[in-house]
Design a protein around this motif. Structure first.
Motif, PDB file in Angstrom:
ATOM      1  N   THR A 135      70.013  56.261  46.386  1.00 14.55           N
ATOM      2  CA  THR A 135      70.971  55.910  45.173  1.00 14.55           C
ATOM      3  C   THR A 135      70.356  54.987  44.123  1.00 14.55           C
ATOM      4  O   THR A 135      71.145  54.455  43.267  1.00 14.55           O
ATOM      5  N   LEU A 136      69.237  55.069  43.952  1.00 20.42           N
ATOM      6  CA  LEU A 136      68.538  54.407  42.628  1.00 20.42           C
ATOM      7  C   LEU A 136      68.889  55.001  41.548  1.00 20.42           C
ATOM      8  O   LEU A 136      69.326  56.204  41.501  1.00 20.42           O
ATOM      9  N   GLU A 137      68.702  54.465  40.503  1.00 22.33           N
ATOM     10  CA  GLU A 137      69.165  55.175  39.006  1.00 22.33           C
ATOM     11  C   GLU A 137      68.427  56.341  38.905  1.00 22.33           C
ATOM     12  O   GLU A 137      69.065  57.276  38.364  1.00 22.33           O
ATOM     13  N   VAL A 138      67.444  56.406  39.222  1.00 29.58           N
ATOM     14  CA  VAL A 138      66.436  57.547  39.144  1.00 29.58           C
ATOM     15  C   VAL A 138      66.167  58.173  40.444  1.00 29.58           C
ATOM     16  O   VAL A 138      65.805  57.435  41.171  1.00 29.58           O
ATOM     17  N   ARG A 139      66.759  59.327  40.697  1.00 28.33           N
ATOM     18  CA  ARG A 139      66.762  60.076  41.959  1.00 28.33           C
ATOM     19  C   ARG A 139      65.411  60.709  42.181  1.00 28.33           C
ATOM     20  O   ARG A 139      65.200  61.813  41.898  1.00 28.33           O
TER      21      ARG A 139
ATOM     22  N   PHE B  98      59.818  55.449  35.233  1.00 26.49           N
ATOM     23  CA  PHE B  98      60.682  54.715  36.231  1.00 26.49           C
ATOM     24  C   PHE B  98      59.699  54.262  37.563  1.00 26.49           C
ATOM     25  O   PHE B  98      59.789  53.214  37.769  1.00 26.49           O
TER      26      PHE B  98
ATOM     27  N   GLN C 190      59.269  50.529  36.765  1.00 21.68           N
ATOM     28  CA  GLN C 190      60.671  49.999  37.195  1.00 21.68           C
ATOM     29  C   GLN C 190      61.045  50.061  38.612  1.00 21.68           C
ATOM     30  O   GLN C 190      61.926  49.365  39.021  1.00 21.68           O
TER      31      GLN C 190
ATOM     32  N   ALA D 227      63.986  47.749  40.934  1.00 14.91           N
ATOM     33  CA  ALA D 227      64.780  48.570  41.416  1.00 14.91           C
ATOM     34  C   ALA D 227      65.287  48.390  42.718  1.00 14.91           C
ATOM     35  O   ALA D 227      66.396  48.586  43.303  1.00 14.91           O
TER      36      ALA D 227
ATOM     37  N   GLU E  16      66.679  45.085  43.608  1.00 10.56           N
ATOM     38  CA  GLU E  16      67.952  45.310  43.606  1.00 10.56           C
ATOM     39  C   GLU E  16      68.947  45.919  44.296  1.00 10.56           C
ATOM     40  O   GLU E  16      69.989  45.658  44.802  1.00 10.56           O
ATOM     41  N   ALA E  17      68.219  47.192  44.808  1.00  6.53           N
ATOM     42  CA  ALA E  17      69.059  47.876  45.752  1.00  6.53           C
ATOM     43  C   ALA E  17      69.378  47.325  47.138  1.00  6.53           C
ATOM     44  O   ALA E  17      70.162  47.440  47.852  1.00  6.53           O
TER      45      ALA E  17
ATOM     46  N   ARG F 288      72.530  44.583  47.042  1.00  7.45           N
ATOM     47  CA  ARG F 288      73.631  45.314  47.573  1.00  7.45           C
ATOM     48  C   ARG F 288      73.897  45.521  48.788  1.00  7.45           C
ATOM     49  O   ARG F 288      73.273  45.705  49.641  1.00  7.45           O
TER      50      ARG F 288
END
Length: 1108
Positions: free
Chosen positions: A896-900, A942, A946, A950, A953-954, A957
Motif C-alpha cells: 500500500t505504499l504510494e508507488v506500487r 521512488f 524515497q 515511505a 511511515e508505513a 500507521r
C-alpha cells in the motif's frame, strides 16, 4: 517477452467438443456464467485454497468468495492486475464478449485423477507443465479444460471476427498452473472496435499474488493477437503458462481422500474391540496398557496404548487430571506417526468436517463407554492366593503348579508357578513363574521370571535372557524390552509382561519371595482352570479339581491343601524338568496350628492388626517384616482392584450446540452421579456453564475456541467436547447448520449460508443492487436505478456500450497484404470510406508505421529478469505472531505504499533477542523484502530516493482489524513497534547506469535511453532532441535518423545533420549586381549634385565689401 514468430504453425488446442467428451454450455445473452466447479481437494491460488470456481463468457475463470457471489465482470481494470484486485480470477482473454446471437459457444470438461487414474489429456498437461516450468514429479489431481469457440465481441450483431482459445487449469493439490492456448489464426477481434478498457490476460489471486501477460506491455493490436506471438521462454507460438500458487503447501484434503480410497490395511477384528480405560489411574492398573509418547497429542496429555495381533491396537489420551480425552485404533506399536497421519489429515489439518466424518466411519473413535477392566488374581507371601472370582485361600504346596489355563477362539494363556520351602519353615513361597501365550498369528511365546539373590529377577524370553533398554519419558527412566507379541517392562524389582495386549502378569521380588499379579481379559471368562479358580463370577465353584469335582468354598485348610496338590505338574512344566528331588510327602503347617503353637508370641503379630495372612507369614517365618510385606501387597492389590472398578462421572447431553450470532441458546448436561459438579476447561468468553450442567452460549465473535465440559466427583474427572456451530448469516433463516467449515484447529464450526435472490456474499451480507453489476468504464451507476447512459460517442444500455458506426458496412473489405510496416495493425475504417488504416506502435509518426521519431517506453532485455530493489527490516511485535502472519502483515503495508512496486518477502525469520529489557513477550523479526524496478513512471526515483522514508511511515500507521475473508488465510494486521531508518537497511539498490543495462530500445537504430525522475526511463529519438540543425526536418528510418535540409533566406543548409550553410548562387549574383547598380546610381547622383552646385556659383555673386 513476446516476439514476432517466423511463419509456421502455432500451438494446437487440446481436443474439445462433444467428440472429446466435453459438455457444451452457452446462454444466448450478453453475459452468462457457468455452473460452479467444486474440486474436492480445493484449488491453490496465491496463498489460499479456493473451494469453488466458474467461467464466464468474457474469457475469465473466477474464484468467488461465496457460492452466491456470481458475476460476469465484462470489463478488465485499465491498469491490469495490480495485487489489490478485489476478485480472484484467471483471465485467458478478459474482454466483453456477446453470445446473444447464434454465433459461438463454450465447452468444458473436468478431470479428477485423485487416485492415479489415466487420461491422455491430463498426461499431456503434466508433460507441458514439467517442461515449461521446470517442475519435476508433478502429478495432476484435478484439471479443468474450458474452450471458448468462435466467441463474438460485443455487440455481436455489429462486430465481425471471432476468437477461439482455451484455458487449462491443473493442480496436484499443492501446486497449480494455468495454460492459455490461442488457436492459430483464430483470434480475430478488431482492436479498433473495442471502446472500453483493452483486453487483459494473466491472473490475480485476490490476496496480493498476480501476473500480467507479457503482451500487456505491447501495442494494443498485438494484445488482440496472442496467437501470433511467441514467448521466448516457452518456444511455442500462441501459448502462455502461469504458476498460480504463491508457495507450495501440503494439501491435507487430498491426502485424506486418497487414504479413504485406499484399501484397508487392517484386518477386520469384529466385535472383540478393546476400549479405553476411563481414567489414567484406571489404565495404569490395567497391565494390557503401557505408557507411550506420541507428540501430536500435546504437552499436557499422557497416553496409554495396548496392542493385539488379532484384536488390533488402541491408544488413549488423558489430560492433566487423568481424564480420558480420546482414543484411536492402531495397528502397530512401532509406526505411531504413520498411522496417526490419516487422522491428522482428515480431522486436524483441514477445515472440512465431512472428511473427518468419513474418517470416523472407517476408523470409529474409541471411547471408554464399553471399557471392562481385566479380571485380576494374586499370588503373594507364603503363598496366599486370590482367585479370579475373589476367593482368598492359602496354599503351601511344594513343586510346580498350574496356576491358570485360559483359552478362547483366538488364543490361549498358561501360567505356572514354582515353589520352594521358605527357609527352614514348614511353608513354601514362589521362586519362579512361567507364562506361555499361544495364538494362530504369533505362535508360542514363553516368559520366565526367576528369583535371584538380593530380590532381583532374571527374565527369560523363549529361554533367552532378556536385556532391557532404558527409556526416558517426562524425566523418568524405565526399562523396556519390546518383541513381537510381548512387551516387557522393569521398574526396580518389578517386572511386567503384556502378551499381545491380552493377558498380563506382573511379578515383584520382596523378602526373597516372588509375588505375582495377573489379569485376564473378558474373552477368557468361563474358560479357565487351575489354582486361580473358575472365572464365572461364582466363587462357590472356584475349588474345582482336574477331574471336574468341586470342593465347597468353606473347606478347611487341610482339604484345600489336598485340592491344590491336584494341580501339581508331575511331568515337564514350562520350567522344564526339575533337577533336584523334592520331598513328595511335604506337609505345611496350617494357620490353626501356628496360632495354637505360638500363643505366647502375640507381640510378634501386633503390627498385623489382625490380618490373617500377615499373621501366618510372620509366625511361620518368625520374621515380622515378611508378614508386613504380605499385608502391604494384599492392600495394594485390593486398592488396585478398587481403582480398576472406579469410574469417573458420566456426561450426557447434546453432542452438537447450534447458535445464531448474538442470540443466547441454552443446553442441559447431566450425569449419572448426582454429586457430579460441572465446569468448563478453557472458560471461553461467550460460554457460561453452571455447576448443575446448564450451559448458556451467546456467540459474539468468530474467534476459534474449543468447548470442553468437565464433570468432577470424588473418583475423578470426565470431559465432553461437543461440536459448536455458529451462524453469522444476515438472517437466521439463511443458516445451513448441516453445511459447515471448521474455524481454525478448534471445535468451532461456521454454518453455511443459503442466500435468497436479493442477497449475496459469504454471509449474505450484501443486498443485490443493479450497481453490483459492472457498468461500462466511466459510466456512473445510480443505486436502485442502474447504469447511466453510455458516453456521447457510444451507444448501448450503460452496462454495455459500442461504437456508433455500423461496422457491418465494411465487413466485405480486407486489408492488403503487408499494408502496415513494423508490426503495425491494419484495419478497415468506415471513417475513411472503408479504406485500410494502420494502428502503429508508439514509436511511429506516419500513417503506415514507417517513419519513427516518437518516444516510447523501453522493454526488458530478454536474457535478464527485471531488476530488484532489496531491503532488510528489523521489526518487533508482542502478539506472538506466526511467520505467516508476520509475512502477510509486512506485505500488506508494503503493497500500500504510494508507488506500487512491492514484489514479495523472500525471508521472514524470527530471531532470539539479546536485550534483556525487551522481556519475554516481545519478539524480533528479520524480514527481507523485494521490490521490482520498472522503467515507466516514478518507480525508479521512488525506490532509490524515497523508499526508506515511505517504509518507516508505513509502519507508523495502524492497520485496521477486520474479519478475514477466508479463515485459513493468515491475518495481516499484526501490530509492530514503530521503526526508524535504523531498522531499514539497504541490501540491493541499482543506480541509473546499471538499470539502463537491463532495458533496451528495440526497434529502429539510433534510439537511446533517457531518464527523468517522473517519467523514468524513456526511449528517445534524436529527432525529438533537435538532431537536425538549421531547421532541418528529421525522419527516423530503420537505419537511424535522417535530416531533410531546407533553404532559408539566402542560405542553403547541407551536411548529415544540416549543420553547414551555403549562400545561394543566385543570391550572390543578385547581391553583386545590386551593389554595382547602387554604386552607379550613387555616382550619377554625385555628378548631378556637383554640376548643379557649380552653375549656381557663377550666376550669383554678392560681394560684401562693395561701397555703393
Amino acid at each position: 517477452l513476446p516476439t514476432l514468430l517466423c511463419p509456421g504453425p502455432g500451438v494446437s488446442l487440446f481436443p474439445y467438443g462433444q467428440s472429446a467428451g466435453d459438455l457444451e454450455f452457452v446462454r444466448r445473452m450478453e453475459d452468462f456464467t457457468s455452473p460452479l466447479f467444486k474440486p474436492q481437494i480445493g484449488f491453490p491460488l496465491g496463498s489460499s485454497l479456493r473451494d469453488s470456481l466458474y467461467f464466464t463468457d468474457n474469457g475469465q475463470i473466477v474464484f468467488p468468495e461465496s457460492d452466491y457471489q456470481i458475476f460476469s465482470y465484462p470489463y478488465p481494470p485499465l491498469r491490469g492486475f495490480t495485487g489489490q484486485d478485489p476478485v480472484a480470477l484467471v483471465a485467458p482473454f478478459w474482454d466483453d464478449a456477446d453470445f446473444s446471437s447464434s454465433r459461438g459457444t463454450t465447452f468444458y470438461q473436468e478431470y479428477e485423477t485423485l487416485y492415479d487414474g489415466y487420461n491422455p489429456l491430463v498426461l499431456q498437461v503434466e508433460s507441458w507443465i514439467k517442461k515449461f516450468t521446470n517442475t519435476w514429479h508433478y502429478k495432476a489431481r484435478w484439471t479443468l479444460k474450458v474452450t471458448w469457440v468462435n466467441a463474438p465481441a460485443y455487440p455481436a450483431k455489429w462486430t465481425f471476427g471471432t476468437n477461439t482459445y482455451q484455458a487449462i487449469l491443473s493442480t496436484d493439490g499443492s501446486r497449480s498452473y494455468a495454460l492459455f492456448l490461442y488457436q492459430s489464426g483464430g483470434m480475430q477481434w478488431d482492436s479498433t472496435q473495442r471502446p472500453g478498457n483493452p483486453v487483459l490476460m494473466g491472473f490475480s489471486s485476490g490476496d496480493g499474488y498476480f501476473e500480467n501477460s507479457p503482451l500487456m506491455s505491447r501495442p494494443l493490436w498485438e494484445r488482440y493477437r496472442p496467437d501470433r506471438f511467441l514467448n521466448s521462454n516457452l518456444g511455442l507460438r500462441g501459448l502462455q503458462v502461469y504458476k498460480l500458487h504463491r508457495e507450495e503447501r501440503p494439501n491435507y484434503r487430498l491426502k485424506c481422500l486418497q487414504w479413504l480410497k485406499s484399501p484397508p490395511q487392517w484386518p477386520t477384528w469384529g466385535r472383540s474391540q478393546i476400549f479405553c480405560p476411563c481414567s489414567w489411574q484406571q489404565g495404569r492398573w490395567d497391565l494390557r496398557f503401557q505408557p507411550s509418547s506420541i507428540g501430536w497429542w500435546g504437552w499436557s496429555s499422557r497416553q496409554l496404548c495396548s496392542f493385539s495381533s488379532w484384536r488390533g491396537g488402541v491408544c488413549c489420551s488423558y489430560g492433566r487430571w487423568g481424564e480420558f480425552r480420546e482414543g484411536w485404533r492402531m495397528q502397530s506399536p512401532w509406526q505411531f506417526d504413520r498411522e496417526l497421519e490419516p487422522q491428522s489429515w482428515c480431522c486436524r489439518w483441514n477445515d472440512k468436517p465431512y472428511l473427518c466424518a468419513l474418517y470416523q466411519q472407517r476408523r470409529p473413535p474409541i471411547s471408554c463407554a464399553g471399557y471392562r477392566p481385566p479380571r485380576p488374581a494374586w499370588m503373594f507371601g507364603d503363598p496366599h492366593i486370590t482367585t479370579m472370582d475373589g476367593t482368598n485361600y492359602t496354599f503351601n504346596g511344594l513343586g510346580d503348579f498350574l496356576l491358570v489355563r485360559a483359552w478362547d477362539r483366538n488364543s490361549s494363556f498358561l501360567l505356572e508357578g514354582r515353589t520352594a520351602q521358605t527357609g527352614s519353615a514348614q511353608a513354601t513361597n514362589f521362586i519362579a513363574f512361567a507364562a506361555q501365550y499361544n495364538s494362530s498369528s504369533l505362535g508360542s511365546i514363553t516368559v520366565q521370571w526367576l528369583l535371584e539373590a538380593h530380590d532381583t529377577i532374571r527374565v527369560l524370553l523363549n529361554n533367552q535372557t532378556v536385556t532391557f533398554e532404558t527409556k526416558y519419558e517426562n524425566g523418568e527412566g524405565w526399562e523396556i524390552f519390546n518383541a513381537t507379541g510381548v512387551l516387557l517392562t522393569r521398574n526396580g524389582s518389578l517386572v511386567s509382561a503384556s502378551f499381545d495386549g491380552t493377558a498380563a502378569i506382573s511379578v515383584t521380588a520382596l523378602s526373597n519371595i516372588l509375588h505375582a499379579f495377573t489379569s485376564l481379559p473378558e474373552e477368557y471368562q468361563n474358560h479357565t482352570e487351575g489354582l486361580l479358580g473358575v472365572w464365572n463370577d461364582n466363587p462357590e465353584d472356584d475349588f474345582r479339581m482336574p477331574n471336574g469335582s468341586t470342593l465347597p468354598g468353606n473347606s478347611s485348610e487341610e482339604i484345600l491343601f489336598h485340592y491344590g496338590m491336584t494341580w501339581k505338574i508331575n511331568g515337564t512344566s514350562l520350567f522344564g524338568k526339575k533337577s533336584d528331588h523334592l520331598a513328595s510327602n511335604f506337609t505345611p503347617v496350617f494357620f490353626s496350628q501356628l496360632v495354637a503353637n505360638n500363643s505366647s508370641d502375640k507381640n510378634l503379630v501386633t503390627s498385623c492388626n489382625g490380618d490373617r495372612q500377615c499373621i501366618y507369614d510372620t509366625l511361620v517365618t518368625g520374621n515380622k517384616s515378611t508378614g508386613l510385606h504380605t499385608m502391604m501387597l494384599f492392600r495394594r492389590y485390593q486398592e488396585m482392584n478398587g481403582t480398576l472398578h472406579q469410574y469417573p462421572p458420566s456426561i450426557h447431553g447434546s453432542q452438537v450446540i447450534e447458535a445464531y450470532q448474538g442470540w443466547t441458546v441454552q443446553y442441559q448436561y447431566t450425569s449419572d452421579d448426582k454429586d457430579a459438579v460441572f465446569s468448563l476447561e478453557n472458560n471461553p468468553d461467550d460460554v457460561k456453564l453452571f455447576e448443575n450442567g446448564t450451559l448458556l452460549w451467546t456467540p459474539k465473535s468468530l474467534a476459534p475456541f474449543t468447548l470442553e465440559i468437565l464433570a468432577r466427583n470424588k473418583v475423578g474427572v470426565s470431559v465432553f467436547q461437543p461440536k459448536t456451530v455458529v451462524c453469522s448469516c444476515s438472517t437466521k433463516s439463511q443458516c445451513l447448520y448441516n453445511k459447515t467449515s471448521r474455524v481454525g484447529n478448534s471445535s468451532l464450526e461456521m454454518a453455511g449460508c443459503e442466500c435468497d435472490k436479493d442477497t449475496f456474499g459469504p454471509y449474505c451480507e450484501h443486498s443485490k443492487d443493479l450497481c453490483e453489476e459492472q457498468c461500462f468504464p466511466e459510466v456512473k451507476c445510480t443505486s436502485g436505478v442502474g447504469c447511466e447512459a453510455c458516453p456521447p460517442h457510444l451507444t448501448g444500455d450503460g452496462r454495455h456500450c459500442a461504437a456508433l458506426e455500423n461496422s457491418i458496412l465494411c465487413q466485405n473489405r480486407s486489408c492488403p497484404v503487408n499494408y502496415c510496416y513494423n508490426h503495425g495493425h491494419c484495419y478497415i475504417s468506415q471513417t475513411l470510406g472503408c479504406q485500410p488504416a494502420c494502428t502503429c506502435p508508439p514509436a511511429f509518426t506516419d500513417s503506415r508505421c514507417l517513419l519513427a521519431g516518437n518516444n516510447f517506453a523501453p522493454t526488458a532485455s530478454p536474457a535478464l529478469e527485471l531488476p530488484l530493489r532489496v531491503i532488510q527490516l528489523s521489526l518487533m511485535e508482542d502478539e506472538n505472531a506466526s511467520k505467516a502472519e508476520v509475512n502477510a502483515s509486512v506485505a500488506y503495508r508494503l503493497e500500500t505504499l504510494e508507488v506500487r512496486a512491492f514484489l514479495q518477502n523472500s525471508q521472514v525469520e524470527r530471531i532470539n533477542s539479546s536485550a534483556p529489557a525487551l522481556g519475554n513477550s516481545i519478539h524480533r523479526w528479520i524480514v527481507i523484502s523485494k521490490f521490482q524496478y520498472r522503467p515507466r513512471g516514478p518507480v525508479i526515483n521512488f525506490l532509490n530516493n524515497q523508499l526508506l522514508d515511505a517504509v518507516v511511515e508505513a509502519f507508523l500507521r495502524r492497520v485496521p482489524r477486520r474479519r478475514s475473508k477466508r479463515s485459513e488465510e493468515p491475518r495481516n494486521n499484526v501490530v509492530f513497534y514503530p521503526i526508524s531508518k535504523e531498522n531499514v537497511h539497504d541490501v540491493t539498490a541499482l543506480n541509473i547506469s546499471t538499470l539502463k543495462t537491463y532495458f533496451n530500445c528495440s526497434g529502429y537504430k539510433g534510439y537511446y535511453l533517457s531518464y527523468s525522475p517522473q517519467r523514468g526511463l524513456t526511449c528517445v529519438s534524436p529527432c525529438s532532441e533537435g538532431f537536425c540543425d538549421h531547421g532541418g526536418q528529421c525522419q527516423h528510418l530503420p537505419d537511424g535518423p535522417r535530416c531533410s535540409c531546407v533553404s532559408f533566406s539566402i542560405y542553403t543548409a547541407w551536411g548529415e545533420r544540416c549543420q553547414h550553410l551555403s549562400v545561394k548562387l543566385g543570391a550572390f549574383f543578385g547581391i553583386l549586381f545590386g551593389a554595382l547598380s547602387a554604386l552607379f546610381l550613387l555616382g550619377v547622383v554625385v555628378f548631378v549634385c556637383l554640376r548643379f552646385w557649380g552653375c549656381s556659383g557663377t550666376k550669383y555673386d554678392y560681394r560684401l565689401d562693395s561701397e555703393s
